[in-house]
Design a protein around this motif. Structure first.
Motif, PDB file in Angstrom:
ATOM      1  N   SER B 586       1.014  -1.098  -0.023  1.00 45.55           N
ATOM      2  CA  SER B 586      -0.032   0.207  -0.110  1.00 45.55           C
ATOM      3  C   SER B 586       1.065   1.235  -0.121  1.00 45.55           C
ATOM      4  N   HIS B 587       2.050   0.917   0.458  1.00 43.61           N
ATOM      5  CA  HIS B 587       3.031   2.234   0.531  1.00 43.61           C
ATOM      6  C   HIS B 587       3.685   2.467  -1.086  1.00 43.61           C
ATOM      7  N   CYS B 588       3.706   1.471  -1.698  1.00 45.15           N
ATOM      8  CA  CYS B 588       4.163   1.704  -3.163  1.00 45.15           C
ATOM      9  C   CYS B 588       3.319   0.872  -4.106  1.00 45.15           C
ATOM     10  N   THR B 589       2.157   1.693  -4.402  1.00 43.21           N
ATOM     11  CA  THR B 589       0.950   1.034  -5.113  1.00 43.21           C
ATOM     12  C   THR B 589       1.514   0.813  -6.614  1.00 43.21           C
ATOM     13  N   SER B 590       2.413   1.622  -7.052  1.00 40.67           N
ATOM     14  CA  SER B 590       2.746   1.469  -8.503  1.00 40.67           C
ATOM     15  C   SER B 590       3.623   0.126  -8.608  1.00 40.67           C
ATOM     16  N   HIS B 591       4.108  -0.696  -7.466  1.00 41.84           N
ATOM     17  CA  HIS B 591       4.751  -1.828  -7.454  1.00 41.84           C
ATOM     18  C   HIS B 591       3.710  -3.051  -7.455  1.00 41.84           C
ATOM     19  N   ARG B 592       4.081  -3.738  -8.458  1.00 38.99           N
ATOM     20  CA  ARG B 592       2.859  -4.911  -8.378  1.00 38.99           C
ATOM     21  C   ARG B 592       3.274  -6.305  -8.022  1.00 38.99           C
ATOM     22  N   ASN B 593       4.854  -6.228  -8.025  1.00 39.20           N
ATOM     23  CA  ASN B 593       5.611  -7.717  -7.945  1.00 39.20           C
ATOM     24  C   ASN B 593       6.234  -7.868  -6.787  1.00 39.20           C
ATOM     25  N   PHE B 594       5.483  -8.416  -5.817  1.00 39.14           N
ATOM     26  CA  PHE B 594       6.158  -8.548  -4.336  1.00 39.14           C
ATOM     27  C   PHE B 594       6.078 -10.090  -4.144  1.00 39.14           C
ATOM     28  N   ILE B 595       7.308 -10.548  -3.376  1.00 43.82           N
ATOM     29  CA  ILE B 595       7.125 -11.794  -3.237  1.00 43.82           C
ATOM     30  C   ILE B 595       7.460 -12.095  -1.758  1.00 43.82           C
ATOM     31  N   PRO B 596       6.687 -13.143  -1.155  1.00 47.00           N
ATOM     32  CA  PRO B 596       6.972 -13.269   0.389  1.00 47.00           C
ATOM     33  C   PRO B 596       7.751 -14.458   0.592  1.00 47.00           C
ATOM     34  N   ILE B 597       8.368 -14.339   1.435  1.00 49.97           N
ATOM     35  CA  ILE B 597       9.071 -15.483   2.368  1.00 49.97           C
ATOM     36  C   ILE B 597       8.687 -15.515   3.660  1.00 49.97           C
ATOM     37  N   SER B 598       7.648 -16.506   3.951  1.00 49.88           N
ATOM     38  CA  SER B 598       7.141 -16.578   5.335  1.00 49.88           C
ATOM     39  C   SER B 598       7.836 -17.676   5.949  1.00 49.88           C
ATOM     40  N   LYS B 599       7.857 -17.552   7.195  1.00 46.91           N
ATOM     41  CA  LYS B 599       8.256 -18.441   8.372  1.00 46.91           C
ATOM     42  C   LYS B 599       7.570 -18.477   9.755  1.00 46.91           C
ATOM     43  N   ILE B 600       6.729 -19.256  10.010  1.00 43.30           N
ATOM     44  CA  ILE B 600       6.137 -18.925  11.340  1.00 43.30           C
ATOM     45  C   ILE B 600       6.231 -20.333  11.997  1.00 43.30           C
ATOM     46  N   GLN B 601       7.661 -20.817  12.353  1.00 43.82           N
ATOM     47  CA  GLN B 601       7.684 -21.947  12.945  1.00 43.82           C
ATOM     48  C   GLN B 601       8.309 -21.890  14.417  1.00 43.82           C
ATOM     49  N   GLY B 602       8.262 -20.575  14.862  1.00 37.68           N
ATOM     50  CA  GLY B 602       8.593 -20.318  16.266  1.00 37.68           C
ATOM     51  C   GLY B 602      10.226 -20.323  16.275  1.00 37.68           C
ATOM     52  N   ARG B 603      10.813 -20.430  15.133  1.00 42.36           N
ATOM     53  CA  ARG B 603      12.556 -20.216  14.991  1.00 42.36           C
ATOM     54  C   ARG B 603      12.824 -19.255  14.113  1.00 42.36           C
ATOM     55  N   PRO B 604      13.769 -18.410  14.148  1.00 40.57           N
ATOM     56  CA  PRO B 604      14.359 -17.724  13.010  1.00 40.57           C
ATOM     57  C   PRO B 604      14.793 -18.145  11.875  1.00 40.57           C
ATOM     58  N   PHE B 605      14.840 -17.315  10.664  1.00 41.45           N
ATOM     59  CA  PHE B 605      15.222 -18.082   9.551  1.00 41.45           C
ATOM     60  C   PHE B 605      16.665 -18.470   9.599  1.00 41.45           C
ATOM     61  N   THR B 606      17.000 -19.545   8.825  1.00 42.12           N
ATOM     62  CA  THR B 606      18.508 -20.192   8.676  1.00 42.12           C
ATOM     63  C   THR B 606      18.957 -19.378   7.479  1.00 42.12           C
ATOM     64  N   ILE B 607      20.220 -18.921   7.375  1.00 39.88           N
ATOM     65  CA  ILE B 607      20.856 -18.746   6.348  1.00 39.88           C
ATOM     66  C   ILE B 607      20.508 -19.469   5.060  1.00 39.88           C
ATOM     67  N   ARG B 608      20.818 -20.878   5.302  1.00 39.71           N
ATOM     68  CA  ARG B 608      20.774 -21.792   4.194  1.00 39.71           C
ATOM     69  C   ARG B 608      19.315 -21.593   3.431  1.00 39.71           C
ATOM     70  N   GLU B 609      18.344 -21.660   4.275  1.00 30.52           N
ATOM     71  CA  GLU B 609      16.938 -21.730   3.703  1.00 30.52           C
ATOM     72  C   GLU B 609      16.921 -20.330   2.741  1.00 30.52           C
ATOM     73  N   LEU B 610      17.395 -19.330   3.377  1.00 29.20           N
ATOM     74  CA  LEU B 610      17.005 -18.186   2.596  1.00 29.20           C
ATOM     75  C   LEU B 610      17.966 -18.155   1.515  1.00 29.20           C
ATOM     76  N   VAL B 611      19.156 -18.367   1.621  1.00 32.77           N
ATOM     77  CA  VAL B 611      19.961 -18.761   0.171  1.00 32.77           C
ATOM     78  C   VAL B 611      19.323 -19.460  -0.742  1.00 32.77           C
ATOM     79  N   GLU B 612      18.495 -20.622  -0.268  1.00 31.10           N
ATOM     80  CA  GLU B 612      18.093 -21.341  -1.366  1.00 31.10           C
ATOM     81  C   GLU B 612      16.770 -20.914  -1.783  1.00 31.10           C
ATOM     82  N   LYS B 613      15.969 -20.135  -0.876  1.00 27.75           N
ATOM     83  CA  LYS B 613      14.896 -19.419  -1.628  1.00 27.75           C
ATOM     84  C   LYS B 613      14.990 -18.410  -2.404  1.00 27.75           C
ATOM     85  N   LEU B 614      16.074 -17.535  -1.932  1.00 24.48           N
ATOM     86  CA  LEU B 614      16.407 -16.430  -2.868  1.00 24.48           C
ATOM     87  C   LEU B 614      16.874 -17.133  -3.966  1.00 24.48           C
TER      88      LEU B 614
END
Lengths: 334, 622
Positions: B586-614
């Protein structure tokens, strides 16, 4: 400093209570009392919650906060902790103080924060247009209880005593002289001063306290508590309250000696004040006046004392020392 | 007699070790001791305590397992690490719940004495895993830790087995100290300071530590001993600090730099309570703490204290924020400065009390009735909580507004080295209270400063400025009750503009990587370490990807919209189901291409999973 008068405490806002509301009398008494206390106007703060009575601060010409429903007590507590030299008054009602704010009410009493709390008890929700309140008598028919309310009413005096309040009193909006005396004592008490005022709501619960407020019937329905004096009442002051086992009873002074009459003691263990709190019209005369008054260190003073002691023991806090108070290690310049 | 094994020394840059056992086994302490020693030795460190919300679940059960992970390194690290390379398991339940995380081929040290039939059953093992070959993929070291420790300590007279067994965590610690060639001095000193008044207990713990160390040496338990050299951090003096400690120290600094008392009002709630504990012991810094009867009283007292001219703070977690909402709205309407700390935990409802999540963002942004704009800022690392506490008060005082700090359970409990700042270098927090009427007609409590749009802060006790404020709608300038349609609208606009105007005051958003291109990763709060580390790894492999980490969540930095417009795709990793993404959209309405990386496992992201997903996202558009 020029002497303050009642007018110094009257704000420029138009008072918007219903004509005939008991709140007017309380406002007038408070405005009359404050100049007599010798406290500078800028040191006086009124804090209120929500309800008819809670509009009170707007009509006073000193500092004030009209807050949210039930929360005047914590706000006043925080204010006193930050600024212990202020003279703080909480204005609340039976719904605001005993229902939504009930939890804060008991914790205020046990903490003994040095402030005055006046509970305008009209046994009804006025501002929301007439629902039964926590102090409404059982069976009261209102818009939200067309077949009568089911709940046993709360007894604010008994709760205050149970929560170890250091000053507990009751007075009546229509009994100006008595209200003046009680409010003055409350103002001068160090610690939490709790005053319940029987207050008439002309619109939704008119006459709820007629038995006690009317000058004609009051002497027979009410007993004025006085420290060290026997509980004698009646137009002719010919009746007294005697203890029969654990039950108070009415006796005639024509047949019973004054020596047998129960004597009030404001500093007695709480059981005596509690016993008085259970005396209700029409079975017994309803007590007004100071139920209990004793000294105990105030919360705000003790908070300050702990800060002072900590400084005495450890010295004024030093950030440098604090940050280095751990295992540290050096990373050298490469 | 067996041949003495040949011992080798190996230099490694970093190791992740995890200590796991029963809640009563002292694993948090063991991990903390390992961390302290490694920190003082000069390694960079990052920790992740992982404990159940039950204080002492039945011993030996899966529910009662408590763990502490330490990443220690000769290089700059930003997270507690992904998978442990060393696992110290004190019982079967601890082994069972943690083995899945251990790197294949990793080192496993187990207390064999705890692998009794009863404990195996409680952990749900049909066979003893130490005997059925299921641990073949690991370097396993079987240590009868309980009995060794008892043997070592039996010489101390008058100690019951119960007291002796309480020391076995130090025996285990001693083994790991030998393995990683750490000195015992820091822990020995800690034991002396802690148990100095109980000489036998002090002696027992010291002896257990030494015995564990000697056992590792003499029993030739390991063939390799690892060395992790001190890290090359920026020069200066360091100490270890957790997020909650840093936040408390930041608040103490606020009191000192603003020359005003701090009133911290709180109701006990995990994982925020440590802030209350820390501050309660620092009263000599002009700190007052108020343990309120409930969350609502806590925010109420903070409002009262702010009206009285103190620096007021109310600290809590998500459930407490829900209860405080009405109070926070009163502070919005009164326009009083105060700070609300939300140490986020997993939700909804009681959720995961001891685990982190970032799912309170929309609650603090929008979870109140009416138009209720409140600034929000978020620390990126444990030590950054210090800076954010100070910054929150600068914003609160400038705009006369409540301000949210969004920390979380990970930042709160995780520790890292803190380059100790010189307090003299921290700018004062300047508060100018109103002292005289501000108009010909007297004092106008809502007359706004033309630059900041904020109202004056006049405190009770000031003669001539007596005024009333309240939660009802107000007339501009006078603050008198007013239900006038346009006056109400004007006040709503003024409050919104005041908060929006903070964007002029806060710094512009920075990024790392190219200033425009295909992908910008936008993160916020505690995910900084994992996201930054992942981006660094991707850069090392030549990937073009940019990263902006947000500290100011409301208002956003003034250049954020333009920055995002320079990228084709915006990736938003967060520990929720897309809350920041929702706001950015809603802050940048001209932008349409947002991609979420979500995690709600009660644990922080690991570096490895972010590298893989990115990497996967980058490769969608080669």
């Amino acid at each position: 400093m020029t002497e303050l008068t009642r007018k110094d405490f009257v704000s420029d806002q138009i008072v918007r209570w219903c004509p005939g509301c008991g709140d007017y009398a309380i406002l007038a008494q408070v405005q009359k009392l404050l100049p007599e206390l010798g406290i500078p106007r800028e040191k006086i703060v009124f804090v209120s919650g929500i309800g008819c009575s809670s509009r009170f601060p707007y009509y006073m010409n000193n500092y004030g906060v009209h807050s949210i429903h039930g929360r005047a007590v914590p706000i006043a507590t925080g204010l006193k902790m930050a600024h212990p030299d202020l003279n703080v008054w909480v204005i609340t009602g039976d719904g605001d103080g005993l229902s939504i704010g009930g939890n804060h009410f008991i914790h205020l009493m046990r903490r003994n924060v040095d402030l005055n709390i006046i509970l305008f008890n009209n046994r009804i929700y006025g501002l929301t247009k007439g629902q039964y309140s926590p102090t409404s008598p059982q069976g009261l028919k209102t818009k939200s209880s067309p077949m009568g309310s089911l709940e046993q009413p709360l007894n604010p005096i008994a709760i205050a005593i149970g929560a170890e309040a250091t000053f507990v009193a009751r007075t009546i909006d229509g009994h100006l002289k008595h209200m003046a005396q009680v409010l003055e004592r409350a103002a001068k008490h160090k610690g939490t001063s709790f005053v319940e005022i029987y207050q008439n709501c002309v619109i939704f619960n008119d006459g709820a306290f007629k038995y006690a407020a009317d000058a004609a019937t009051r002497p027979d329905n009410v007993v004025e508590l006085e420290h060290g004096k026997p509980l004698i009442f009646g137009k002719k002051r010919d009746k007294g309250v005697r203890l029969n086992g654990l039950e108070p009873e009415i006796v005639s002074l024509a047949t019973v000696s004054e020596k047998e009459i129960l004597v009030h003691n404001e500093t007695a263990p709480p059981s005596l004040a509690y016993l008085f709190s259970q005396m209700h019209h029409p079975h017994l005369p309803e007590p007004i006046g100071v139920f209990r008054s004793l000294e105990r260190p105030t919360y705000d003073a003790q908070v300050q004392a702990q800060v002072d002691t900590a400084i005495q023991l450890k010295g004024q806090g030093d950030l440098h020392k604090l940050f280095y108070d751990a295992d540290t290690w050096q990373v050298p310049q490469v | 007699m067996t041949e003495p094994k040949f011992l080798t020394y190996q230099d490694v840059s970093s190791v992740i070790i995890r200590f796991v056992g029963d809640s009563g086994d002292g694993m948090q302490l063991t991990g903390t001791q390992f961390t302290d020693t490694s920190a003082v030795y000069g390694n960079d460190i990052s920790t992740l305590p992982d404990y159940p919300s039950e204080i002492r679940a039945p011993s030996g059960t899966l529910a009662g397992v408590s763990g502490f992970q330490v990443n220690f390194s000769s290089e700059d690290i930003l997270t507690p690490g992904d998978a442990p390379q060393v696992l110290v398991a004190m019982n079967p339940a601890a082994l069972k719940t943690n083995l899945g995380d251990l790197e294949l081929g990793g080192t496993l040290i187990v207390n064999t004495d705890a692998f009794t039939e009863g404990n195996l059953k409680k952990a749900g093992y049909p066979h003893n895993p130490l005997e059925d070959g299921s641990l073949a993929g690991y370097q396993i070291h079987l240590v009868p830790l309980t009995s060794l420790n008892r043997t070592a300590l039996h010489q101390i007279e008058g100690l019951a087995n119960k007291d002796i067994d309480r020391c076995q965590n130090f025996f285990a610690l001693g083994i790991t100290f030998w393995l990683f060639d750490r000195p015992l001095t820091t822990s020995l000193k800690w034991i002396q300071d802690k148990f100095g008044k109980q000489p036998k207990i002090a002696q027992a713990n010291k002896l257990a530590l030494q015995a564990g160390y000697d056992y590792a040496e003499n029993a030739s338990l390991f063939q390799t001993r690892y060395q992790i050299k001190p890290a090359h951090l920026p020069a200066g003096t360091y100490r270890k600090i957790t997020g909650n400690e840093a936040l408390a120290y930041g608040l103490v600094t606020v009191a000192s730099k603003g020359n005003k008392p701090i009133l911290y009002c709180s109701y006990p709630i995990t994982p925020a309570t440590d802030i209350l504990h820390t501050l309660a012991a620092l009263k000599h810094f002009n700190v007052r703490t108020f343990q309120a009867e409930d969350e609502i009283a806590a925010i109420g007292a903070a409002i009262g204290a702010a009206f009285g001219g103190a620096f007021a703070v109310s600290g809590t977690s998500g459930p407490g924020i829900a209860l405080k909402s009405e109070g926070i709205n009163l502070a919005v309407a009164l326009e009083l400065p105060l700070v609300v700390v939300d140490v986020q935990r997993g939700g909804p409802s009681t959720g995961l009390p001891t685990k982190p999540e970032q799912a309170d963002l929309l609650q603090v942004m929008f979870g109140r009735h009416g138009e209720s704009p409140v600034p929000v800022i978020a620390p990126a690392t444990p030590s950054d909580c210090f800076n954010v506490a100070i910054e929150a008060f600068r914003l609160a005082v400038r705009a006369m507004t409540p301000v949210f700090i969004l920390s979380d359970g990970y930042l709160a409990n995780s520790a890292e080295p803190w380059l100790i700042p010189n307090p003299d270098d921290i700018a004062p927090i300047v508060v100018e209270h109103a002292t005289a009427p501000n108009s010909e007609t007297g004092f106008l409590p809502y007359l706004r400063d033309p630059e900041t749009l904020s109202r004056p802060w006049a405190i009770p006790g000031t003669p001539g400025l007596e005024h009333r404020i309240g939660g009802l709608a107000k007339q501009p300038m006078t603050g008198n009750v007013s239900y006038h349609p346009t006056e109400n609208e004007q006040m709503n606009h003024e409050r919104a503009a005041k908060i929006a105007k903070l964007a002029d005051f806060i710094p512009e958003q920075t990024l790392i990587g190219p200033p425009s291109g295909d992908v910008l990763v936008v993160s916020w709060g505690s995910t900084f370490g994992a996201v930054h580390s992942a981006i660094t790894q991707l850069h090392a492999t030549g990937r073009a990807i940019s990263h902006a980490h947000l500290r100011y969540l409301n208002p956003f930095p003034r250049n954020l919209g333009a920055m995002m417009s320079g990228f084709e795709r915006i990736i938003v990793p967060e520990m929720n189901l897309g809350q920041m993404l929702f706001i950015l959209r809603s802050h940048c309405t001209s932008h349409r291409n947002f991609i979420p990386i979500s995690k709600i496992q009660g644990r922080p992201f690991t570096i490895r999973e972010l590298v893989e997903k990115l990497t996967a996202i980058l490769e969608e558009r080669p």
